[in-house]
Scaffold this motif. Structure first.
Motif: not given
Length: 134
Positions: A5-17, A23-29, A105-113
């Motif tokens: 319940d404490s997580k940030v939740r917004k509509s796509a329009a709110e994120w785009q604003e 940032q929108f492309y990476v984090l939300r898409q 939000g999408h950040l990236g990936h983690v690798f074991p190297d």
């Protein structure tokens, strides 16, 4: 109230604003910036890297290293709770995606190297983060 319940939740329009187009492309898409094109790759000042979507602390500068991969890389998150790991089977391979645990939000990936002491390489999209100097 549950932890969800404490997580940030917004509509796509709110994120785009709120976010830049990159940032929108990476984090939300769940996009990925081309290697060497995002911010923070060559930032080595002392400070903290926070989620560009919600401001949650993600990584500290003393865990950043030059992995030579074209994206900012870290060997440890600021806390294990700061990120969520998800199995990613896209692009014909199995990887571990990392997301901000607060806004998903999408950040990236983690690798074991990665280097000691963890042997991990958290490979981040620069547009997913904002840097706050110490």
């Amino acid at each position: 109230m549950s932890a969800d319940d404490s997580k940030v939740r917004k509509s796509a329009a709110e994120w785009q604003e709120q976010l830049t187009p990159e940032q929108f492309y990476v984090l939300r898409q769940s996009g990925t910036e081309r290697p060497g094109t995002g911010p923070h790759l060559n930032t080595f000042e002392h400070g903290r890297y926070d989620c560009a979507g919600c401001g949650q602390p993600l990584f500290l500068s003393d865990t950043k290293f030059d992995a030579g991969c074209g994206w900012p890389s870290f060997f440890r998150a600021v806390t294990p709770e700061a990120i969520t790991e998800i199995e990613d089977k896209s692009l014909g391979m199995v990887r571990t995606e990392i997301r901000c645990s607060n806004c998903d939000g999408h950040l990236g990936h983690v690798f074991p190297d990665g280097p000691p002491p963890t042997g991990l390489r958290y490979c981040l999209n620069g547009h997913a983060m904002v840097f706050t100097p110490e």
